[in-house]
Design an enzyme around this catalytic site. Structure first.
Site, PDB file in Angstrom:
ATOM      1  N   ASN A  11       0.866  -1.178   0.000  1.00  0.00           N
ATOM      2  CA  ASN A  11       0.000   0.000   0.000  1.00  0.00           C
ATOM      3  C   ASN A  11       0.907   1.233   0.000  1.00  0.00           C
ATOM      4  O   ASN A  11       1.478   1.580   1.028  1.00  0.00           O
ATOM      5  CB  ASN A  11      -0.903  -0.030   1.243  1.00  0.00           C
ATOM      6  CG  ASN A  11      -1.729   1.232   1.394  1.00  0.00           C
ATOM      7  OD1 ASN A  11      -1.820   2.046   0.479  1.00  0.00           O
ATOM      8  ND2 ASN A  11      -2.340   1.400   2.565  1.00  0.00           N
ATOM      9  N   LYS A  13       0.076   4.258  -0.313  1.00  0.00           N
ATOM     10  CA  LYS A  13      -0.571   5.446   0.252  1.00  0.00           C
ATOM     11  C   LYS A  13      -0.337   6.645  -0.686  1.00  0.00           C
ATOM     12  O   LYS A  13      -0.304   6.461  -1.897  1.00  0.00           O
ATOM     13  CB  LYS A  13      -0.079   5.690   1.687  1.00  0.00           C
ATOM     14  CG  LYS A  13      -0.211   4.408   2.525  1.00  0.00           C
ATOM     15  CD  LYS A  13       0.026   4.590   3.978  1.00  0.00           C
ATOM     16  CE  LYS A  13      -0.147   3.238   4.676  1.00  0.00           C
ATOM     17  NZ  LYS A  13      -0.053   3.342   6.113  1.00  0.00           N
ATOM     18  N   HIS A  95      -9.537   1.460   4.634  1.00  0.00           N
ATOM     19  CA  HIS A  95      -8.263   1.487   5.353  1.00  0.00           C
ATOM     20  C   HIS A  95      -8.422   2.389   6.584  1.00  0.00           C
ATOM     21  O   HIS A  95      -9.188   3.353   6.547  1.00  0.00           O
ATOM     22  CB  HIS A  95      -7.178   2.032   4.421  1.00  0.00           C
ATOM     23  CG  HIS A  95      -5.819   1.980   5.047  1.00  0.00           C
ATOM     24  ND1 HIS A  95      -5.372   2.934   5.921  1.00  0.00           N
ATOM     25  CD2 HIS A  95      -4.832   1.057   4.948  1.00  0.00           C
ATOM     26  CE1 HIS A  95      -4.151   2.606   6.329  1.00  0.00           C
ATOM     27  NE2 HIS A  95      -3.802   1.478   5.750  1.00  0.00           N
ATOM     28  N   GLU A  97      -6.758   4.697   7.779  1.00  0.00           N
ATOM     29  CA  GLU A  97      -6.540   6.130   7.549  1.00  0.00           C
ATOM     30  C   GLU A  97      -7.791   6.772   6.956  1.00  0.00           C
ATOM     31  O   GLU A  97      -8.096   7.934   7.228  1.00  0.00           O
ATOM     32  CB  GLU A  97      -5.310   6.333   6.651  1.00  0.00           C
ATOM     33  CG  GLU A  97      -4.032   6.097   7.442  1.00  0.00           C
ATOM     34  CD  GLU A  97      -2.874   5.541   6.641  1.00  0.00           C
ATOM     35  OE1 GLU A  97      -2.863   5.668   5.409  1.00  0.00           O
ATOM     36  OE2 GLU A  97      -1.971   4.958   7.278  1.00  0.00           O
ATOM     37  N   GLU A 177      -5.809  -5.039  10.369  1.00  0.00           N
ATOM     38  CA  GLU A 177      -4.785  -4.012  10.572  1.00  0.00           C
ATOM     39  C   GLU A 177      -5.059  -3.273  11.879  1.00  0.00           C
ATOM     40  O   GLU A 177      -5.801  -2.272  11.889  1.00  0.00           O
ATOM     41  CB  GLU A 177      -4.805  -3.012   9.414  1.00  0.00           C
ATOM     42  CG  GLU A 177      -4.454  -3.619   8.081  1.00  0.00           C
ATOM     43  CD  GLU A 177      -3.781  -2.587   7.171  1.00  0.00           C
ATOM     44  OE1 GLU A 177      -2.682  -2.859   6.713  1.00  0.00           O
ATOM     45  OE2 GLU A 177      -4.351  -1.507   6.979  1.00  0.00           O
ATOM     46  N   GLY A 183       2.219   1.952  10.820  1.00  0.00           N
ATOM     47  CA  GLY A 183       3.198   3.033  10.711  1.00  0.00           C
ATOM     48  C   GLY A 183       3.898   3.366  12.015  1.00  0.00           C
ATOM     49  O   GLY A 183       4.525   4.414  12.135  1.00  0.00           O
ATOM     50  N   SER A 223       3.100  -2.464  10.311  1.00  0.00           N
ATOM     51  CA  SER A 223       4.541  -2.587  10.594  1.00  0.00           C
ATOM     52  C   SER A 223       5.124  -3.953  10.231  1.00  0.00           C
ATOM     53  O   SER A 223       6.009  -4.460  10.918  1.00  0.00           O
ATOM     54  CB  SER A 223       4.833  -2.231  12.061  1.00  0.00           C
ATOM     55  OG  SER A 223       4.483  -0.889  12.315  1.00  0.00           O
ATOM     56  N   GLY A 245       4.899   1.017   4.798  1.00  0.00           N
ATOM     57  CA  GLY A 245       6.261   1.548   4.712  1.00  0.00           C
ATOM     58  C   GLY A 245       7.244   0.613   4.019  1.00  0.00           C
ATOM     59  O   GLY A 245       8.053   1.054   3.189  1.00  0.00           O
TER      60      GLY A 245
HETATM   61  P1  PGA Z   1       2.666   0.027   7.647  1.00  0.00           P
HETATM   62  O1  PGA Z   1       1.246   0.328   7.006  1.00  0.00           O
HETATM   63  O2  PGA Z   1       3.161  -1.265   7.050  1.00  0.00           O
HETATM   64  O3  PGA Z   1       3.523   1.206   7.265  1.00  0.00           O
HETATM   65  O4  PGA Z   1       2.477  -0.084   9.128  1.00  0.00           O
HETATM   66  C1  PGA Z   1       0.328  -0.716   6.769  1.00  0.00           C
HETATM   67  C2  PGA Z   1      -0.930  -0.156   6.157  1.00  0.00           C
HETATM   68  O5  PGA Z   1      -1.301   0.979   6.493  1.00  0.00           O
HETATM   69  O6  PGA Z   1      -1.586  -0.821   5.338  1.00  0.00           O
END
Ligand code: PGA
Length: 263
Positions: A11, A13, A95, A97, A177, A183, A223, A245
Site C-alpha cells: 500500500n 498510500k 483502510h 486512515e 490491521e 506506521g 509494521s 512503509g
Molecule cells: P505500515 O502500514 O506497514 O507502514 O504499518 C500498513 C498499512 O497501512 O496498510
C-alpha cells in the site's frame, strides 16, 4: 484442509511520482523473478495506475478506495467502472486512515465492497481496533461489529456467487490491521495477530459457512517488515500481508514477499 495461496499487497498510500513508480516497478519485477508462489499486488494512487497497469501486468493493481455508485456527483471519488476500464484488479476498502481522517464507516465500507464484488472486482476490506480498544480488551467485539456492520451493508445474500469463479482467489480479502500497529514500528506479535485472525475466520465461517470461511484470505497489516514477516506468515490463519512503509523500496518489498511466501 484448505491451503490458501498467500497474498501480499503493498500500500503505497500518497507516495511516489509517476517516474518513481515506474522505476520501482522495473526493479521490483526484476527482483521478484517469475516464480513467486503467491499473489502480489500494489495499491497505488489513481493518477499512477493507468501506465503501470498496462506496463506491469504480472502485478495485480489496486486502487486505495473506490466509490459505490456507478457515476454521479461525488467529487474526488473514483468509480469501480473507471478502475475496471483500465484493467485494475480491485481496491482497498476502509483502510484505517480513511476511517480516521475521511469519515469512512462500516456502512460505507460495505457499500464499497458490494460495488466491487458485483462488478467481479477484488475488495480488500480493512478492519482493526485502536490502541484503547486493544488495551481495554474489547478488540474482539470491535472486530466482530466492524465485520457484521460492513457485511450487512453490502446487501449481498449469495456470497458464494459474489466471490468469483476462482476458488483459490476469492474476490474478497479481509485485512486485519490493528490501528496501533500501522506506521508505528510496533507490529502485533505473531500470537496476537493469529488470535485476531482466528476470531475473524470463525466469524466468517459462521456468516458464510465453513467452506467459504476456510477459503477467504486474511492478510495481516501493521509494521510488517523483513524481520517479522516470516514469523507472522507461519501462523495458520495469516494468509499474506498488507504492507505500507516496507513496500516503498522495490528490493526490500520483493525480499519481503520472498521471505513471507517461502514457508
Ligand atoms: P505500515 O502500514 O506497514 O507502514 O504499518 C500498513 C498499512 O497501512 O496498510
Amino acid at each position: 484442509m484448505t491451503t490458501r495461496r498467500k497474498f501480499f499487497v503493498g500500500n503505497w498510500k500518497m507516495n511516489k511520482t509517476p517516474q518513481e513508480a515506474s522505476a520501482f516497478c522495473e526493479d521490483f519485477v526484476a527482483a521478484l523473478g517469475t516464480n513467486a508462489n503467491c499473489d502480489v499486488g500494489l495499491a497505488a494512487n489513481q493518477i499512477l495506475l493507468p501506465p503501470l497497469v498496462s506496463r506491469f501486468r504480472g502485478i495485480q493493481w489496486f486502487a486505495q478506495s473506490s466509490h459505490w455508485a456507478e457515476s454521479g456527483a461525488f467529487t474526488g471519488e473514483t468509480s469501480v467502472g473507471m478502475l475496471r476500464a483500465i484493467g485494475v484488479s480491485g481496491s482497498l476498502v476502509a483502510h484505517s486512515e480513511r476511517r480516521q481522517m475521511f469519515g469512512e464507516t462500516n456502512a460505507t465500507a460495505g457499500m464499497r465492497v458490494a460495488a466491487l464484488l458485483n462488478a467481479g472486482q477484488q475488495a480488500i476490506l480493512c478492519v482493526g481496533e485502536s490502541l484503547e480498544q486493544r488495551d481495554s480488551g474489547e478488540w474482539n467485539e470491535v472486530l466482530k461489529s466492524q465485520l457484521a456492520e460492513a457485511f450487512d451493508a453490502t446487501g449481498i445474500k449469495n456470497w458464494g456467487a459474489s466471490l468469483g469463479a476462482d476458488p483459490a482467489r476469492p474476490n474478497l480479502t479481509i485485512a486485519y490491521e490493528p490501528v496501533w500497529a500501522i506506521g508505528t514500528g510496533r507490529a502485533a506479535s505473531a500470537q496476537q495477530a493469529q488470535e485476531a485472525h482466528a476470531l475473524i475466520r470463525g466469524w466468517l465461517s459462521d456468516k458464510l459457512g465453513a467452506d467459504l470461511g476456510q477459503r477467504l484470505r486474511i492478510q495481516y497489516g501493521g509494521s510488517v517488515n523483513l524481520k517479522n514477516v516470516r514469523e507472522l506468515m507461519e501462523m495458520p490463519d495469516i494468509d499474506g500481508a498488507l504492507v505500507g512503509g516496507a513496500s516503498l523500496v522495490a528490493k526490500d518489498f520483493a525480499e519481503l514477499v520472498r521471505l513471507g511466501s517461502s514457508g
